[in-house]
Design a protein around this motif. Structure first.
Motif, mmCIF file in Angstrom:
data_model
loop_
_atom_site.group_PDB
_atom_site.id
_atom_site.type_symbol
_atom_site.label_atom_id
_atom_site.label_comp_id
_atom_site.label_asym_id
_atom_site.label_seq_id
_atom_site.Cartn_x
_atom_site.Cartn_y
_atom_site.Cartn_z
ATOM 1 N N THR A 1 -40.573 -54.134 27.423
ATOM 2 C CA THR A 1 -39.580 -53.384 28.197
ATOM 3 C C THR A 1 -38.709 -54.207 29.142
ATOM 4 O OG1 THR A 1 -41.175 -52.872 29.957
ATOM 5 C CG2 THR A 1 -40.996 -51.293 28.139
ATOM 6 N N LYS A 2 -39.191 -55.342 29.631
ATOM 7 C CA LYS A 2 -38.420 -56.095 30.630
ATOM 8 C C LYS A 2 -37.835 -57.411 30.128
ATOM 9 C CE LYS A 2 -39.169 -56.154 34.993
ATOM 10 N NZ LYS A 2 -39.755 -56.416 36.318
ATOM 11 N N VAL A 3 -38.343 -57.898 29.016
ATOM 12 C CA VAL A 3 -37.876 -59.190 28.516
ATOM 13 C C VAL A 3 -36.702 -58.969 27.563
ATOM 14 C CG1 VAL A 3 -38.522 -61.223 27.164
ATOM 15 C CG2 VAL A 3 -40.143 -60.244 28.795
ATOM 16 N N ASP A 4 -35.623 -59.709 27.793
ATOM 17 C CA ASP A 4 -34.438 -59.648 26.931
ATOM 18 C C ASP A 4 -34.674 -60.551 25.722
ATOM 19 O OD1 ASP A 4 -31.976 -59.657 25.719
ATOM 20 O OD2 ASP A 4 -30.917 -60.591 27.402
ATOM 21 N N HIS A 5 -34.862 -59.942 24.567
ATOM 22 C CA HIS A 5 -35.156 -60.686 23.348
ATOM 23 C C HIS A 5 -33.899 -61.015 22.530
ATOM 24 C CE1 HIS A 5 -38.984 -58.586 24.272
ATOM 25 N NE2 HIS A 5 -39.487 -59.755 23.935
ATOM 26 N N SER A 6 -32.720 -60.821 23.116
ATOM 27 C CA SER A 6 -31.478 -61.017 22.360
ATOM 28 C C SER A 6 -31.219 -62.485 22.022
ATOM 29 C CB SER A 6 -30.285 -60.426 23.112
ATOM 30 O OG SER A 6 -30.100 -61.083 24.349
ATOM 31 N N SER A 7 -31.881 -63.380 22.720
ATOM 32 C CA SER A 7 -31.811 -64.800 22.383
ATOM 33 C C SER A 7 -33.191 -65.403 22.621
ATOM 34 C CB SER A 7 -30.772 -65.520 23.247
ATOM 35 O OG SER A 7 -31.279 -65.738 24.543
ATOM 36 N N GLN A 8 -33.341 -66.634 22.213
ATOM 37 C CA GLN A 8 -34.641 -67.274 22.389
ATOM 38 C C GLN A 8 -34.832 -67.846 23.793
ATOM 39 O OE1 GLN A 8 -36.126 -69.732 19.331
ATOM 40 N NE2 GLN A 8 -35.890 -68.144 17.780
ATOM 41 N N ALA A 9 -33.881 -67.605 24.668
ATOM 42 C CA ALA A 9 -33.989 -68.102 26.046
ATOM 43 C C ALA A 9 -35.201 -67.515 26.756
ATOM 44 C CB ALA A 9 -32.720 -67.779 26.820
ATOM 45 N N TRP A 10 -35.655 -66.336 26.347
ATOM 46 C CA TRP A 10 -36.805 -65.704 26.999
ATOM 47 C C TRP A 10 -38.065 -66.550 26.881
ATOM 48 C CZ3 TRP A 10 -41.412 -64.208 24.824
ATOM 49 C CH2 TRP A 10 -41.477 -64.135 23.427
ATOM 50 N N LEU A 11 -38.139 -67.359 25.844
ATOM 51 C CA LEU A 11 -39.333 -68.176 25.632
ATOM 52 C C LEU A 11 -39.611 -69.101 26.812
ATOM 53 C CD1 LEU A 11 -38.652 -69.078 21.896
ATOM 54 C CD2 LEU A 11 -40.316 -67.415 22.764
ATOM 55 N N ARG B 1 -50.027 -69.330 35.988
ATOM 56 C CA ARG B 1 -49.335 -69.636 37.248
ATOM 57 C C ARG B 1 -47.949 -68.993 37.252
ATOM 58 N NH1 ARG B 1 -53.447 -70.801 40.239
ATOM 59 N NH2 ARG B 1 -54.464 -72.751 39.788
ATOM 60 N N THR B 2 -47.390 -68.857 38.434
ATOM 61 C CA THR B 2 -46.127 -68.129 38.611
ATOM 62 C C THR B 2 -44.968 -68.695 37.798
ATOM 63 O OG1 THR B 2 -45.678 -69.413 40.597
ATOM 64 C CG2 THR B 2 -46.651 -67.235 40.903
ATOM 65 N N LYS B 3 -44.895 -69.965 37.643
ATOM 66 C CA LYS B 3 -43.753 -70.572 36.944
ATOM 67 C C LYS B 3 -44.036 -70.844 35.466
ATOM 68 C CE LYS B 3 -41.083 -70.484 40.454
ATOM 69 N NZ LYS B 3 -40.042 -69.448 40.492
ATOM 70 N N SER B 4 -45.106 -70.290 34.935
ATOM 71 C CA SER B 4 -45.424 -70.492 33.519
ATOM 72 C C SER B 4 -44.339 -69.879 32.648
ATOM 73 C CB SER B 4 -46.756 -69.827 33.167
ATOM 74 O OG SER B 4 -47.821 -70.393 33.888
ATOM 75 N N PRO B 5 -43.912 -70.608 31.604
ATOM 76 C CA PRO B 5 -42.928 -70.027 30.686
ATOM 77 C C PRO B 5 -43.570 -68.895 29.871
ATOM 78 C CG PRO B 5 -43.558 -72.244 29.982
ATOM 79 C CD PRO B 5 -44.248 -71.979 31.284
ATOM 80 N N LEU B 6 -42.766 -67.890 29.579
ATOM 81 C CA LEU B 6 -43.298 -66.720 28.874
ATOM 82 C C LEU B 6 -43.958 -67.073 27.546
ATOM 83 C CD1 LEU B 6 -40.685 -63.921 29.578
ATOM 84 C CD2 LEU B 6 -43.015 -64.132 30.450
ATOM 85 N N LEU B 7 -43.417 -68.052 26.830
ATOM 86 C CA LEU B 7 -44.041 -68.422 25.562
ATOM 87 C C LEU B 7 -45.491 -68.826 25.777
ATOM 88 C CD1 LEU B 7 -44.029 -68.945 22.545
ATOM 89 C CD2 LEU B 7 -43.165 -71.258 23.032
ATOM 90 N N SER B 8 -45.768 -69.636 26.788
ATOM 91 C CA SER B 8 -47.155 -70.068 27.020
ATOM 92 C C SER B 8 -48.025 -68.899 27.472
ATOM 93 C CB SER B 8 -47.222 -71.221 28.023
ATOM 94 O OG SER B 8 -46.866 -70.792 29.311
ATOM 95 N N VAL B 9 -47.448 -67.964 28.214
ATOM 96 C CA VAL B 9 -48.200 -66.784 28.663
ATOM 97 C C VAL B 9 -48.575 -65.911 27.465
ATOM 98 C CG1 VAL B 9 -48.122 -64.698 30.070
ATOM 99 C CG2 VAL B 9 -47.122 -66.828 30.943
#
Length: 133
Positions: free
Chosen positions: A62-72, A22-30
């Motif tokens: 290429t699009k996810v900023d991995h500089s912190s764990q906030a991307w999860l 779904r659209t609002k799924s967090p990247l970690l779960s995806v």
């Protein structure tokens, strides 16, 4: 022989059931769903089940900023491709290969005439089909 293979409808290839999120799924779960499903992409759908985008391994790099764990916890709709290339089930392998080659993609959603996602075909699926003939 190759001409016959090139004119095979894409629906005749044994594609794969896509990972759907779904659209609002967090990247970690995806990412975990993609890993569990052994898929290089996930179809992003709205609450009605309509495809609104695609998230791929390439976008993860290429699009996810991995500089912190906030991307999860970042929502997949913030980094997905909102205009994914697709192919209708009645189109031919040669058309799928042209799309994949021209746009440098490895995962191509297969849709029906109403643009509902039926499956996903990968470059590996096409190569496997060609090799079997």
């Amino acid at each position: 022989m190759l001409d016959k293979i090139a004119e095979t409808p894409i629906e005749d290839i044994q594609g794969r059931e896509p990972v759907r999120v779904r659209t609002k799924s967090p990247l970690l779960s995806v990412v975990l769903a993609m890993r569990e499903g052994r898929r290089g992409a996930a179809i992003v759908e709205d609450s009605a089940g309509k495809m609104v985008g695609i998230f791929t391994e390439r976008l993860l790099i290429t699009k996810v900023d991995h500089s912190s764990q906030a991307w999860l916890d970042q929502s997949v709709d913030e980094v997905m491709d909102p205009n994914p290339k697709t192919i209708e089930e009645s189109h031919f392998i040669r058309e799928g290969l042209a799309i994949m080659s021209g746009d440098r993609i490895r995962n191509l959603p297969i849709v029906d005439a109403d643009k509902r996602v039926l499956g996903i075909v990968t470059i590996r699926d096409i190569l496997k089909h060609v090799a079997s003939h």
